[in-house]
Design a protein around this motif. Structure first.
Motif, short mmCIF file in Angstrom:
data_model
loop_
_atom_site.label_atom_id
_atom_site.label_comp_id
_atom_site.label_asym_id
_atom_site.label_seq_id
_atom_site.Cartn_x
_atom_site.Cartn_y
_atom_site.Cartn_z
N UNK A 1 -7.61 28.81 -49.10
CA UNK A 1 -7.02 27.47 -49.12
C UNK A 1 -6.30 27.19 -47.81
N UNK A 2 -6.60 26.07 -47.19
CA UNK A 2 -5.91 25.59 -45.98
C UNK A 2 -5.88 26.62 -44.85
N UNK A 3 -6.98 27.30 -44.61
CA UNK A 3 -7.09 28.25 -43.52
C UNK A 3 -7.13 27.49 -42.20
N UNK A 4 -6.38 27.96 -41.19
CA UNK A 4 -6.33 27.27 -39.91
C UNK A 4 -6.24 28.26 -38.76
N UNK A 5 -6.84 27.89 -37.64
CA UNK A 5 -6.77 28.64 -36.39
C UNK A 5 -7.02 27.63 -35.27
N UNK A 6 -5.95 27.22 -34.61
CA UNK A 6 -6.03 26.16 -33.59
C UNK A 6 -6.93 26.59 -32.45
N UNK A 7 -7.65 25.71 -31.82
CA UNK A 7 -7.71 24.27 -32.05
C UNK A 7 -8.86 23.83 -32.94
N UNK A 8 -9.82 24.71 -33.25
CA UNK A 8 -11.03 24.26 -33.93
C UNK A 8 -10.97 24.25 -35.46
N UNK A 9 -10.22 25.15 -36.02
CA UNK A 9 -10.26 25.32 -37.47
C UNK A 9 -9.00 24.77 -38.11
N UNK A 10 -9.18 23.77 -39.00
CA UNK A 10 -8.03 23.15 -39.67
C UNK A 10 -8.39 22.91 -41.14
N UNK A 11 -7.49 23.33 -42.02
CA UNK A 11 -7.58 23.00 -43.45
C UNK A 11 -8.90 23.40 -44.11
N UNK A 12 -9.43 24.57 -43.79
CA UNK A 12 -10.66 25.05 -44.42
C UNK A 12 -10.32 25.64 -45.78
N UNK A 13 -11.01 25.19 -46.81
CA UNK A 13 -10.80 25.70 -48.16
C UNK A 13 -12.16 25.89 -48.83
N UNK A 14 -12.32 27.03 -49.52
CA UNK A 14 -13.55 27.28 -50.26
C UNK A 14 -13.34 28.45 -51.21
N UNK A 15 -14.23 28.56 -52.18
CA UNK A 15 -14.22 29.67 -53.14
C UNK A 15 -15.61 30.27 -53.18
N UNK A 16 -15.67 31.57 -53.34
CA UNK A 16 -16.94 32.29 -53.48
C UNK A 16 -16.90 33.00 -54.82
N UNK A 17 -17.92 32.78 -55.62
CA UNK A 17 -18.00 33.38 -56.95
C UNK A 17 -18.94 34.59 -56.94
N UNK A 18 -18.71 35.50 -57.86
CA UNK A 18 -19.55 36.70 -57.98
C UNK A 18 -21.02 36.28 -58.11
#
Length: 46
Positions: free
Chosen positions: A7-24
Motif C-alpha cells: 500500500x502506498x509504496x513510493x521511491x522518488x521521483x518515479x514511484x508514487x502511491x503504488x498499491x497492489x495485492x498478490x494472491x496465492x
C-alpha cells in the motif's frame, strides 16, 4: 489467501502511491517502457 499486500509504496521521483495485492497461485508480471519505474518498484519491495 493474500501472500503480498503493498500500500502506498513510493521511491522518488518515479514511484508514487503504488498499491497492489498478490494472491496465492497468481503469476504476476511487472512491465512498462524504459523509465516507467518498473525497476524502482521491484527494488523498493520489502
Amino acid at each position: 489467501m493474500v501472500v503480498l499486500d503493498v500500500h502506498d509504496l513510493a521511491s522518488a521521483p518515479l514511484l508514487r502511491n503504488a498499491s497492489f495485492s498478490v494472491h496465492a497461485g497468481e503469476i504476476v508480471g511487472i512491465a512498462g517502457i524504459a523509465g516507467a519505474g518498473c525497476t524502482e518498484l521491484l527494488k523498493t519491495l520489502p
